[in-house]
Write a protein that holds these residues in place. Structure first.
Motif, mmCIF file in Angstrom:
data_model
loop_
_atom_site.group_PDB
_atom_site.id
_atom_site.type_symbol
_atom_site.label_atom_id
_atom_site.label_comp_id
_atom_site.label_asym_id
_atom_site.label_seq_id
_atom_site.Cartn_x
_atom_site.Cartn_y
_atom_site.Cartn_z
ATOM 1 N N PHE A 132 96.687 9.347 -25.145
ATOM 2 C CA PHE A 132 97.823 9.482 -26.046
ATOM 3 C C PHE A 132 98.076 8.134 -26.721
ATOM 4 O O PHE A 132 98.318 7.131 -26.039
ATOM 5 C CB PHE A 132 99.067 9.915 -25.275
ATOM 6 C CG PHE A 132 98.908 11.233 -24.571
ATOM 7 C CD1 PHE A 132 99.227 12.416 -25.212
ATOM 8 C CD2 PHE A 132 98.428 11.295 -23.276
ATOM 9 C CE1 PHE A 132 99.091 13.643 -24.572
ATOM 10 C CE2 PHE A 132 98.276 12.514 -22.620
ATOM 11 C CZ PHE A 132 98.608 13.692 -23.263
ATOM 12 N N VAL A 181 104.217 9.852 -29.564
ATOM 13 C CA VAL A 181 102.770 10.064 -29.560
ATOM 14 C C VAL A 181 102.344 10.388 -30.981
ATOM 15 O O VAL A 181 102.767 11.403 -31.552
ATOM 16 C CB VAL A 181 102.377 11.208 -28.599
ATOM 17 C CG1 VAL A 181 100.869 11.442 -28.656
ATOM 18 C CG2 VAL A 181 102.823 10.891 -27.167
ATOM 19 N N SER A 210 96.644 12.402 -30.088
ATOM 20 C CA SER A 210 96.096 12.547 -28.734
ATOM 21 C C SER A 210 94.630 12.931 -28.829
ATOM 22 O O SER A 210 94.193 13.529 -29.830
ATOM 23 C CB SER A 210 96.879 13.585 -27.925
ATOM 24 O OG SER A 210 96.697 14.879 -28.458
ATOM 25 N N ALA A 260 101.984 16.994 -28.354
ATOM 26 C CA ALA A 260 100.673 16.463 -27.981
ATOM 27 C C ALA A 260 100.128 17.067 -26.693
ATOM 28 O O ALA A 260 98.913 17.067 -26.456
ATOM 29 C CB ALA A 260 100.752 14.945 -27.836
#
Length: 201
Positions: free
Chosen positions: A148, A158, A161, A75
């Motif tokens: 996130f 995550v 994002s 991410a």
């Protein structure tokens, strides 16, 4: 105008949330009188602290919670890493000296990293005064929220994002000065807050 008081961007944003009935006065006063800690027993807050420290240092040992690090690494963007991390900024807004710590400053761009368990809602971030105050204090040309999404399942990962840029607009400084003025007026009626932002000489 020489500042006669001092406060933080986070205090002003918490006050803005109180104005919009997103915080009670009791919760606001508690937030403004609780000492800052580098870690937190609140898992939601600790998620954000962990991500900040990992992005800043690249060291997984800085993360206190159990993470799926592959999802975090996937991410993070290159632009999250380039620039000066954890940079203190401050300056006068009207009669009040306002300070804050920027997660990342790269030239005329400021980045702020957020961890949330909720789906991303651009309107919530746009309504915030955090980005307005940072731009008013620095004269930067762009503020970017990097959000996130981290659900509550372990290990924390995550799942998505978001990059949400925001820009100065003509009335930005006036809007910030109005919020600072409202905060100072409110604080005069709350002795424990007034004593913190404008201690007697």
């Amino acid at each position: 105008m020489n500042p006669t008081a001092k406060t933080s961007v986070s205090a002003l944003e918490a006050f803005r949330r109180f104005q919009n009935e997103l915080l009670t006065q009791e919760a606001l006063v508690a937030r403004l009188t609780t000492p800052f800690r580098e870690d937190s027993e609140n898992v939601r807050i600790q998620k954000g602290i962990d991500l900040h420290k990992y992005i800043e240092t690249g060291n997984p040992r800085t993360m206190q919670l159990a993470w799926d690090r592959d999802s975090v690494d996937a991410a993070i963007e290159e632009s999250d890493l380039v620039g000066e991390h954890e940079l203190w900024i401050s300056g006068p807004l009207g009669d009040t000296h306002v300070h804050a710590k920027a997660d990342l400053v790269n030239g005329l761009e400021i980045r702020d990293f957020k961890a949330t368990g909720l789906p991303f809602k651009a309107d919530d971030y746009e309504a915030s005064y955090q980005w307005r105050l940072y731009l008013a204090l620095t004269g930067c040309e762009r503020f970017v929220y990097r959000v996130f999404e981290v659900p509550d399942d372990l290990p924390y990962r995550v799942v998505e994002s978001h990059t949400f840029p925001l820009y100065p607009y003509p009335a930005l400084l006036d809007d910030c000065l109005a919020l600072v003025g409202d905060f100072r007026l409110w604080a005069r009626g709350v002795p424990e807050i007034q004593a913190r932002i404008a201690p007697p000489i």
